[in-house]
Design an enzyme around this catalytic site. Structure first.
Site, PDB file in Angstrom:
ATOM      1  N   ARG A 100      43.850  34.322  42.137  1.00  0.00           N
ATOM      2  CA  ARG A 100      43.016  35.514  42.296  1.00  0.00           C
ATOM      3  C   ARG A 100      43.624  36.532  43.257  1.00  0.00           C
ATOM      4  O   ARG A 100      43.404  37.717  43.120  1.00  0.00           O
ATOM      5  CB  ARG A 100      41.629  35.123  42.817  1.00  0.00           C
ATOM      6  CG  ARG A 100      40.861  34.262  41.872  1.00  0.00           C
ATOM      7  CD  ARG A 100      39.437  34.148  42.309  1.00  0.00           C
ATOM      8  NE  ARG A 100      38.648  35.239  41.781  1.00  0.00           N
ATOM      9  CZ  ARG A 100      38.396  36.362  42.393  1.00  0.00           C
ATOM     10  NH1 ARG A 100      38.863  36.595  43.603  1.00  0.00           N
ATOM     11  NH2 ARG A 100      37.680  37.293  41.832  1.00  0.00           N
ATOM     12  N   PRO A 130      33.438  38.756  42.588  1.00  0.00           N
ATOM     13  CA  PRO A 130      33.705  40.071  41.989  1.00  0.00           C
ATOM     14  C   PRO A 130      34.708  40.887  42.812  1.00  0.00           C
ATOM     15  O   PRO A 130      35.008  40.525  43.953  1.00  0.00           O
ATOM     16  CB  PRO A 130      32.332  40.741  42.024  1.00  0.00           C
ATOM     17  CG  PRO A 130      31.594  40.076  43.125  1.00  0.00           C
ATOM     18  CD  PRO A 130      32.133  38.669  43.244  1.00  0.00           C
ATOM     19  N   ASP A 132      34.269  44.424  42.769  1.00  0.00           N
ATOM     20  CA  ASP A 132      33.660  45.760  42.687  1.00  0.00           C
ATOM     21  C   ASP A 132      33.907  46.601  43.946  1.00  0.00           C
ATOM     22  O   ASP A 132      34.111  47.816  43.872  1.00  0.00           O
ATOM     23  CB  ASP A 132      32.146  45.632  42.420  1.00  0.00           C
ATOM     24  CG  ASP A 132      31.455  44.750  43.465  1.00  0.00           C
ATOM     25  OD1 ASP A 132      31.962  43.642  43.728  1.00  0.00           O
ATOM     26  OD2 ASP A 132      30.431  45.170  44.019  1.00  0.00           O
ATOM     27  N   ASP A 328      36.376  28.973  54.916  1.00  0.00           N
ATOM     28  CA  ASP A 328      37.524  28.148  54.509  1.00  0.00           C
ATOM     29  C   ASP A 328      37.640  26.856  55.320  1.00  0.00           C
ATOM     30  O   ASP A 328      38.519  26.036  55.049  1.00  0.00           O
ATOM     31  CB  ASP A 328      38.834  28.947  54.629  1.00  0.00           C
ATOM     32  CG  ASP A 328      38.908  30.063  53.596  1.00  0.00           C
ATOM     33  OD1 ASP A 328      38.100  30.065  52.653  1.00  0.00           O
ATOM     34  OD2 ASP A 328      39.778  30.944  53.739  1.00  0.00           O
ATOM     35  N   ILE A 350      29.014  32.921  52.796  1.00  0.00           N
ATOM     36  CA  ILE A 350      30.040  33.779  52.187  1.00  0.00           C
ATOM     37  C   ILE A 350      30.151  33.488  50.689  1.00  0.00           C
ATOM     38  O   ILE A 350      30.054  34.402  49.860  1.00  0.00           O
ATOM     39  CB  ILE A 350      31.431  33.586  52.853  1.00  0.00           C
ATOM     40  CG1 ILE A 350      31.319  33.734  54.371  1.00  0.00           C
ATOM     41  CG2 ILE A 350      32.456  34.564  52.276  1.00  0.00           C
ATOM     42  CD1 ILE A 350      31.005  35.120  54.882  1.00  0.00           C
ATOM     43  N   ARG A 422      48.242  24.366  46.651  1.00  0.00           N
ATOM     44  CA  ARG A 422      48.135  25.829  46.704  1.00  0.00           C
ATOM     45  C   ARG A 422      48.085  26.313  48.151  1.00  0.00           C
ATOM     46  O   ARG A 422      48.422  27.459  48.416  1.00  0.00           O
ATOM     47  CB  ARG A 422      46.864  26.288  45.980  1.00  0.00           C
ATOM     48  CG  ARG A 422      46.899  26.028  44.486  1.00  0.00           C
ATOM     49  CD  ARG A 422      45.683  26.599  43.826  1.00  0.00           C
ATOM     50  NE  ARG A 422      45.432  27.924  44.366  1.00  0.00           N
ATOM     51  CZ  ARG A 422      44.234  28.480  44.513  1.00  0.00           C
ATOM     52  NH1 ARG A 422      43.168  27.825  44.155  1.00  0.00           N
ATOM     53  NH2 ARG A 422      44.104  29.677  45.019  1.00  0.00           N
TER      54      ARG A 422
HETATM   55  C1  EPZ Z   1      39.712  35.838  51.124  1.00  0.00           C
HETATM   56  O1  EPZ Z   1      39.242  35.960  49.779  1.00  0.00           O
HETATM   57  C2  EPZ Z   1      40.510  34.562  51.193  1.00  0.00           C
HETATM   58  N1  EPZ Z   1      41.623  34.612  50.232  1.00  0.00           N
HETATM   59  C3  EPZ Z   1      39.606  33.363  50.894  1.00  0.00           C
HETATM   60  O2  EPZ Z   1      40.388  32.209  51.124  1.00  0.00           O
HETATM   61  C4  EPZ Z   1      38.431  33.353  51.875  1.00  0.00           C
HETATM   62  O3  EPZ Z   1      37.555  32.316  51.537  1.00  0.00           O
HETATM   63  C5  EPZ Z   1      37.698  34.696  51.806  1.00  0.00           C
HETATM   64  O4  EPZ Z   1      38.633  35.791  52.044  1.00  0.00           O
HETATM   65  C6  EPZ Z   1      36.574  34.818  52.824  1.00  0.00           C
HETATM   66  O5  EPZ Z   1      37.090  34.643  54.108  1.00  0.00           O
HETATM   67  C7  EPZ Z   1      42.773  35.166  50.581  1.00  0.00           C
HETATM   68  O6  EPZ Z   1      42.922  35.701  51.659  1.00  0.00           O
HETATM   69  C8  EPZ Z   1      43.896  35.089  49.613  1.00  0.00           C
HETATM   70  P1  EPZ Z   1      36.124  38.306  50.173  1.00  0.00           P
HETATM   71  P2  EPZ Z   1      38.592  37.328  49.277  1.00  0.00           P
HETATM   72  O7  EPZ Z   1      36.390  39.473  49.289  1.00  0.00           O
HETATM   73  O8  EPZ Z   1      39.159  38.458  50.048  1.00  0.00           O
HETATM   74  C9  EPZ Z   1      31.944  39.107  48.026  1.00  0.00           C
HETATM   75  C10 EPZ Z   1      41.091  29.958  50.671  1.00  0.00           C
HETATM   76  O9  EPZ Z   1      40.528  28.849  50.550  1.00  0.00           O
HETATM   77  N2  EPZ Z   1      32.640  40.229  47.366  1.00  0.00           N
HETATM   78  O10 EPZ Z   1      36.236  38.543  51.633  1.00  0.00           O
HETATM   79  O11 EPZ Z   1      38.697  37.355  47.814  1.00  0.00           O
HETATM   80  C11 EPZ Z   1      32.513  37.741  47.620  1.00  0.00           C
HETATM   81  O12 EPZ Z   1      31.988  37.290  46.406  1.00  0.00           O
HETATM   82  C12 EPZ Z   1      40.438  31.187  50.136  1.00  0.00           C
HETATM   83  O13 EPZ Z   1      42.190  30.125  51.226  1.00  0.00           O
HETATM   84  C13 EPZ Z   1      31.919  41.102  46.579  1.00  0.00           C
HETATM   85  O14 EPZ Z   1      30.702  40.965  46.395  1.00  0.00           O
HETATM   86  O15 EPZ Z   1      37.089  37.119  49.722  1.00  0.00           O
HETATM   87  C14 EPZ Z   1      32.153  36.893  48.815  1.00  0.00           C
HETATM   88  O16 EPZ Z   1      30.808  36.521  48.738  1.00  0.00           O
HETATM   89  C15 EPZ Z   1      39.534  31.054  49.015  1.00  0.00           C
HETATM   90  N3  EPZ Z   1      32.584  42.138  45.972  1.00  0.00           N
HETATM   91  C16 EPZ Z   1      32.314  37.870  49.990  1.00  0.00           C
HETATM   92  O17 EPZ Z   1      32.215  39.179  49.411  1.00  0.00           O
HETATM   93  C17 EPZ Z   1      33.929  42.337  46.153  1.00  0.00           C
HETATM   94  O18 EPZ Z   1      34.477  43.311  45.596  1.00  0.00           O
HETATM   95  C18 EPZ Z   1      33.621  37.748  50.746  1.00  0.00           C
HETATM   96  O19 EPZ Z   1      34.713  37.714  49.819  1.00  0.00           O
HETATM   97  C19 EPZ Z   1      34.623  41.450  46.977  1.00  0.00           C
HETATM   98  C20 EPZ Z   1      33.971  40.399  47.571  1.00  0.00           C
END
Ligand code: EPZ
Length: 454
Positions: A100, A130, A132, A328, A350, A422
């Site tokens: 992703r 998502p 968005d 995480d 989260i 990973r």
């Molecule tokens: C990053 O993912 C990390 N991945 C994740 O690490 C980590 O769990 C996450 O941040 C939260 O700390 C990387 O850095 C590669 P978010 P990211 O956008 O950025 C919602 C691991 O195990 N959201 O901060 O994709 C989302 O659904 C992983 O190493 C929206 O609603 O996470 C979540 O509830 C997995 N709309 C919250 O926000 C959006 O457009 C935070 O997600 C984006 C996110």
């Protein structure tokens, strides 16, 4: 598919060097698309996700090389990139579906090339996920965004038929679960080359975002406020060459802290980012784990000694954006709390469905009661070995921790450890060096061992 076999019960002791951060490395590698000048990152861990990003950047017209460090005690290898053909800007579904974090190429490619086509990432085992807010942020900067056959198509509008630039503005990146880490990375990276000033409100404060901003500034960007919820970016016309050492992996460090806690061990972690782990260390401290480090050392690269005894205390913990307790590390801490003396409460704020490890830990004798996004962990006196299934990266780590403590006849067998590969480099070798009995069994080994097979 490889699996791990663990014979638990050993008290882990020894020393490890924490690797470079996977989640810092991925958006930073993508930031190499913002320049055609030489781009070097150091301490890059040897992981499946990093290899996927190398492959993706290769497909996007970059000459890339990754030299891995042979020594398991080295914090990582060297990654170099040079964008040589900026006309190929399609991140295909075949790669995006494997990782992703491929979404990180969207902002840099759009800002530098004026066009990006990136397959829309689907959901994954930890939830819907998502993008968005990423798209909302980039459109606020003036990008035209459409969806075609499952791909995001983002364009910077031309001005009088000539390539245009994104336009700086005020962007709000908050969502229902707080800010977004990779969304902040995408918008901040894109804004470095925009015309005028961009202010990101409700920016992610994670250390990986701070490191990305520091990298971009070393390339010539003008970013201030990183690490706070308001980041200001004054756009520049171009970015140049860079050679940067990435931060250490706080989640790998936090996981090995849990390994010390669950085995009543005594582990010293070098290159340990204690400054980025305060919420986790606060929870461990309340459980009765001792952590000591030199207050004069660089708090992002300290040597931290973690010692624990049996009879840990139960706690309450809620995951939150940084500097709160990280999602995480939720699964790993849950494994430790399974053996605490009393009832603990874990709430996930989260990724509210990130609980696939609950059923697997229960197979090992854990007493877990889930209600929505909360799990009550009723501590038991011992966990017992069982065959279990890894379902995502951090859930795999949690099962390995449980396996290290499980006592009884037979090993704990953890299937599908490709999830683990990973995000954790050579975990079995690192655990063995601390005295754990962990074996990786690969299908190839089994074919060799099978009767009648040469
Ligand atoms: C990053 O993912 C990390 N991945 C994740 O690490 C980590 O769990 C996450 O941040 C939260 O700390 C990387 O850095 C590669 P978010 P990211 O956008 O950025 C919602 C691991 O195990 N959201 O901060 O994709 C989302 O659904 C992983 O190493 C929206 O609603 O996470 C979540 O509830 C997995 N709309 C919250 O926000 C959006 O457009 C935070 O997600 C984006 C996110």
């Amino acid at each position: 598919m490889d699996r791990f076999e663990i014979r638990g019960g050993n008290r882990l002791a020894g020393r490890l060097t924490i690797k470079g951060s996977k989640n810092a490395a991925l958006p930073m590698m993508a930031a190499g698309l913002l320049t055609d000048q030489p781009f070097v990152l150091r301490d890059i861990p040897d992981l499946a996700d990093i290899n996927n990003m190398v492959r993706l950047l290769g497909e996007l017209g970059c000459q890339v090389s990754r030299q891995s460090a042979d020594d398991i005690e080295s914090p990582g290898g060297v990654f170099t990139l040079r964008a040589v053909d900026e006309s190929i800007s399609h991140a295909r579904y075949d790669i995006v579906r494997t990782m992703r974090a491929s979404i990180c190429v969207l902002g840099p490619m759009l800002a530098r090339r004026g066009y990006a086509r990136v397959s829309l990432p689907g959901g994954c085992s930890i939830g819907e996920r998502p993008v968005d807010i990423h798209l909302r942020g980039l459109s606020a900067l003036g990008a035209d965004i459409t969806l075609d056959q499952g791909d995001i198509i983002a364009r910077v509008p031309k001005v009088h038929g000539k390539p245009g630039r994104l336009k700086g503005t005020r962007v709000f990146l908050g969502g229902p679960f707080g800010s977004t880490v990779l969304g902040t990375a995408n918008v901040m990276s894109a804004a470095t080359l925009a015309e005028g000033t961009t202010v990101i409100e409700c920016a992610a404060c994670e250390p990986e975002i701070v490191d990305l901003a520091n990298l971009l500034n070393a390339m010539g960007a003008k970013i201030t406020g990183q690490g706070s919820p308001r980041i200001t970016i004054e756009g520049v016309k171009e970015l140049g060459a860079v050679d940067h050492r990435i931060i250490a992996d706080r989640i790998e460090a936090g996981t090995y802290m849990c390994a010390a806690a669950i085995t009543a061990g005594d582990i010293t972690l070098d290159n340990c980012p204690v400054d980025a782990l305060m919420a986790h260390m606060d929870r461990l401290h309340h459980m009765g784990v001792t952590m000591q480090w030199d207050a004069k050392a660089d708090p992002m690269r300290a040597s931290c000694r973690i010692t624990a005894t049996r009879g840990l205390k139960p706690i309450e913990v809620t995951t939150q954006p940084h500097p709160g307790f990280p999602t995480d590390l939720q699964a790993q801490l849950m494994a430790v709390l399974c053996l605490a003396e009393g009832n603990s409460v874990i709430t996930e704020r989260i990724f509210t469905e990130r609980f696939l490890h609950v059923a697997e830990l229960s197979r090992m004798g854990a007493q877990l009661y889930r209600q929505g996004s909360t799990v009550i962990v009723s501590g038991v006196r011992k966990l017992t070995p069982a065959p279990v299934m890894a379902s995502d990266l951090r859930a795999s780590a949690s099962l390995i921790l449980a396996g290290l403590a499980a006592e009884g006849p037979g090993p704990t067998v953890i299937n599908r450890v490709y999830h683990l590969d990973r995000g954790y480099e050579k975990m079995e070798l690192r655990l063995q060096s601390l005295g754990a009995e962990v074996q990786r069994i690969s299908e190839r080994d089994e074919a060799t061992l099978a009767p009648g097979v040469a």
